[in-house]
Design a protein around this motif. Structure first.
Motif, PDB file in Angstrom:
ATOM      1  N   ARG A 252       0.849  -1.196   0.000  1.00 29.87           N
ATOM      2  CA  ARG A 252       0.000   0.000   0.000  1.00 29.87           C
ATOM      3  C   ARG A 252       0.882   1.243   0.000  1.00 29.87           C
ATOM      4  NH1 ARG A 252      -5.449  -0.354   2.007  1.00 29.87           N
ATOM      5  NH2 ARG A 252      -5.174   1.772   2.773  1.00 29.87           N
ATOM      6  N   LEU A 253       0.592   2.169  -0.925  1.00 28.60           N
ATOM      7  CA  LEU A 253       1.353   3.413  -1.014  1.00 28.60           C
ATOM      8  C   LEU A 253       0.381   4.569  -1.204  1.00 28.60           C
ATOM      9  CD1 LEU A 253       4.005   4.965  -1.193  1.00 28.60           C
ATOM     10  CD2 LEU A 253       4.094   4.410  -3.639  1.00 28.60           C
ATOM     11  N   ASN A 254       0.407   5.501  -0.253  1.00 25.63           N
ATOM     12  CA  ASN A 254      -0.492   6.649  -0.302  1.00 25.63           C
ATOM     13  C   ASN A 254       0.311   7.906  -0.609  1.00 25.63           C
ATOM     14  OD1 ASN A 254      -2.527   8.522  -0.032  1.00 25.63           O
ATOM     15  ND2 ASN A 254      -3.313   7.693   1.892  1.00 25.63           N
ATOM     16  N   LEU A 255       0.154   8.410  -1.841  1.00 28.14           N
ATOM     17  CA  LEU A 255       0.839   9.624  -2.297  1.00 28.14           C
ATOM     18  C   LEU A 255      -0.164  10.741  -2.566  1.00 28.14           C
ATOM     19  CD1 LEU A 255       3.356   7.892  -4.727  1.00 28.14           C
ATOM     20  CD2 LEU A 255       3.961   9.093  -2.625  1.00 28.14           C
ATOM     21  N   TRP A 256      -1.319  10.665  -1.947  1.00 32.21           N
ATOM     22  CA  TRP A 256      -2.361  11.665  -2.126  1.00 32.21           C
ATOM     23  C   TRP A 256      -1.859  13.058  -1.729  1.00 32.21           C
ATOM     24  CZ3 TRP A 256      -5.562  13.336   2.422  1.00 32.21           C
ATOM     25  CH2 TRP A 256      -6.505  14.313   2.065  1.00 32.21           C
ATOM     26  N   ALA A 257      -2.132  14.036  -2.574  1.00 34.77           N
ATOM     27  CA  ALA A 257      -1.838  15.443  -2.279  1.00 34.77           C
ATOM     28  C   ALA A 257      -0.380  15.673  -1.907  1.00 34.77           C
ATOM     29  CB  ALA A 257      -2.761  15.954  -1.170  1.00 34.77           C
ATOM     30  N   ASP A 262       4.332  13.573 -13.387  1.00 33.60           N
ATOM     31  CA  ASP A 262       4.473  12.494 -14.370  1.00 33.60           C
ATOM     32  C   ASP A 262       5.780  11.722 -14.228  1.00 33.60           C
ATOM     33  OD1 ASP A 262       2.019  12.861 -15.723  1.00 33.60           O
ATOM     34  OD2 ASP A 262       2.849  14.568 -16.820  1.00 33.60           O
ATOM     35  N   ASN A 263       6.850  12.407 -13.851  1.00 36.39           N
ATOM     36  CA  ASN A 263       8.159  11.757 -13.782  1.00 36.39           C
ATOM     37  C   ASN A 263       8.241  10.689 -12.696  1.00 36.39           C
ATOM     38  OD1 ASN A 263       9.129  13.324 -15.886  1.00 36.39           O
ATOM     39  ND2 ASN A 263       9.949  14.913 -14.528  1.00 36.39           N
ATOM     40  N   ALA A 264       7.344  10.740 -11.730  1.00 36.58           N
ATOM     41  CA  ALA A 264       7.370   9.752 -10.643  1.00 36.58           C
ATOM     42  C   ALA A 264       6.677   8.454 -11.028  1.00 36.58           C
ATOM     43  CB  ALA A 264       6.713  10.334  -9.396  1.00 36.58           C
ATOM     44  N   VAL A 265       5.800   8.511 -12.019  1.00 33.26           N
ATOM     45  CA  VAL A 265       4.970   7.347 -12.349  1.00 33.26           C
ATOM     46  C   VAL A 265       5.791   6.124 -12.771  1.00 33.26           C
ATOM     47  CG1 VAL A 265       3.132   6.481 -13.852  1.00 33.26           C
ATOM     48  CG2 VAL A 265       2.983   8.787 -12.886  1.00 33.26           C
ATOM     49  N   ASN A 282      -2.598  15.057  -7.572  1.00 34.07           N
ATOM     50  CA  ASN A 282      -1.222  15.283  -8.004  1.00 34.07           C
ATOM     51  C   ASN A 282      -1.218  15.734  -9.463  1.00 34.07           C
ATOM     52  OD1 ASN A 282       0.749  14.503  -5.807  1.00 34.07           O
ATOM     53  ND2 ASN A 282      -0.516  12.654  -5.845  1.00 34.07           N
ATOM     54  N   SER A 283      -0.107  16.327  -9.885  1.00 30.77           N
ATOM     55  CA  SER A 283       0.013  16.840 -11.257  1.00 30.77           C
ATOM     56  C   SER A 283       0.431  15.718 -12.207  1.00 30.77           C
ATOM     57  CB  SER A 283       1.026  17.988 -11.302  1.00 30.77           C
ATOM     58  OG  SER A 283       0.599  19.053 -10.485  1.00 30.77           O
ATOM     59  N   THR A 306      -6.542  14.571 -10.921  1.00 29.50           N
ATOM     60  CA  THR A 306      -5.314  14.633 -11.720  1.00 29.50           C
ATOM     61  C   THR A 306      -5.665  15.230 -13.085  1.00 29.50           C
ATOM     62  OG1 THR A 306      -5.628  12.399 -12.618  1.00 29.50           O
ATOM     63  CG2 THR A 306      -4.378  12.592 -10.555  1.00 29.50           C
ATOM     64  N   LEU A 307      -4.707  15.212 -14.009  1.00 28.14           N
ATOM     65  CA  LEU A 307      -4.912  15.783 -15.343  1.00 28.14           C
ATOM     66  C   LEU A 307      -5.283  14.712 -16.368  1.00 28.14           C
ATOM     67  CD1 LEU A 307      -1.780  18.137 -15.269  1.00 28.14           C
ATOM     68  CD2 LEU A 307      -4.134  18.681 -14.608  1.00 28.14           C
TER      69      LEU A 307
END
Length: 360
Positions: A252-257, A262-265, A282-283, A306-307
């Motif tokens: 489980r990974l929570n990166l909300w807000a 894009d570079n992290a994906v 996130n952007s 998101t976008l």
């Protein structure tokens, strides 16, 4: 001669039997005393919930959200087999809490949302068998935490919404059995992240709403047992995601807000064990979204706020294992959601935002 040998052998066997009986009697199932039964009656009559072991001794007392007085908490502290004490939401003061003393067999203590402050930690630090200690919203600072240094059996420590910034964790390195650490809403500092390195058995770490950016995770490569990480509502950024690569067991990974884009994906897509992923607010757009299809075990995915567009959404079509996909507050249209639903008939796709009942 045979008669003498028989007597000798019989005496030897009887001797062995008595030694075994003596060893068993070291930990007998002692029935509750009259005082214990009287305390049990007081607890139940006051609205408390109890659980007992096979001998009838009380092992759990639950007064969550109920009134408590000094006399009652003093009596609770005398229960010899008490292992779990749940006082969440009780109006118990520091002075009242001293009446509990330090029950020798206490393993679980829940003091969340009580008026208790850090003054009670010196008392709690004497409960040597404690394994689960939970605070939330209590006035506790790092200076108070030093009193927990000898709780070497502690596995769960909850400090959500306290004033802990992490300075004292260097003095808690002896808590080697720690598996869960909750620091949501604390002023925990980036500079103190490396002080978590000794807790190599950590499975769950909650840092939501703290003051970190994630750079300090470079010193936490030894936390290879980590399965659940929450860094939501922090300054966590793209470069920091690289520091999570040693956590091969992450589910489980929570990166909300956070501050990722894009570079992290592509890096997130390397965490093959992920089953639950929150990238909400996130952007992130369509650019690298296809990389998420490399996550074979992912069943829950949040890409709301998101976008993302219809084009990016369709790139998720290979994710047949998805059970839940949330794309609310994005550029995804009704038509786009319907098109993906045709490709993923077993996936629950939510693309229309539904506010919670308590939202205005």
């Amino acid at each position: 001669m045979r008669f003498l040998l028989t007597l000798t052998l019989l005496a030897f066997l009887l001797g062995c039997g008595s030694a075994t009986d003596a060893a068993k009697s070291d930990h007998p199932n002692v029935a509750p005393t009259q005082d214990d039964l009287a305390t049990e009656a007081l607890v139940v009559n006051a609205g408390g919930r109890i659980e007992k072991d096979k001998s009838g001794a009380v092992t759990l007392v639950d007064f969550s959200g109920k009134p408590l007085d000094e006399k009652l908490i003093s009596r609770i502290g005398t229960l010899p087999n008490l292992q779990k004490l749940l006082l969440r939401g009780c109006t118990v003061s520091n002075e009242m809490f001293t009446k509990l003393a330090a029950p020798s067999n206490l393993q679980v203590l829940d003091l969340r949302e009580t008026p208790l402050t850090g003054k009670c930690l010196s008392q709690i630090g004497k409960c040597a068998k404690l394994r689960n200690l939970q605070f939330r919203g209590n006035a506790i600072t790092d200076n108070d935490l030093k009193h927990l240094a000898n709780l070497t059996e502690l596995k769960v420590l909850g400090l959500d919404e306290t004033a802990v910034d992490g300075n004292a964790f260097g003095e808690l390195s002896g808590l080697a059995q720690l598996e869960e650490l909750y620091l949501f809403g604390t002023p925990f500092l980036e500079v103190n992240l490396p002080k978590l390195a000794p807790f190599t058995k950590l499975k769950r770490l909650r840092l939501r709403g703290t003051l970190i950016t994630g750079d300090g995770f470079v010193d936490l490569a030894g936390l290879t047992a980590l399965e659940d990480l929450d860094v939501s509502e922090t300054g966590f950024k793209d470069a920091s995601v690289d520091h999570l690569k040693p956590f091969s067991q992450l589910k489980r990974l929570n990166l909300w807000a956070t501050k990722i884009g894009d570079n992290a994906v592509p890096t997130v897509a390397e965490f093959n064990s992920l089953e639950w992923l929150n990238l909400d607010r996130n952007s992130i757009g369509d650019k690298n979204i296809h990389d998420l299809t490399k996550l074979p075990n992912l069943t829950w995915l949040h890409l709301g706020s998101t976008l993302l567009t219809d084009d990016g959404l369709m790139q998720l079509a290979p994710m047949k294992q998805l059970q839940t996909l949330i794309v609310t507050r994005t550029e995804v249209t009704d038509e786009g959601a319907a098109k993906l639903a045709h490709e993923l008939p077993k996936t629950k796709i939510q693309h229309i935002y539904k506010p919670e009942k308590n939202e205005s």
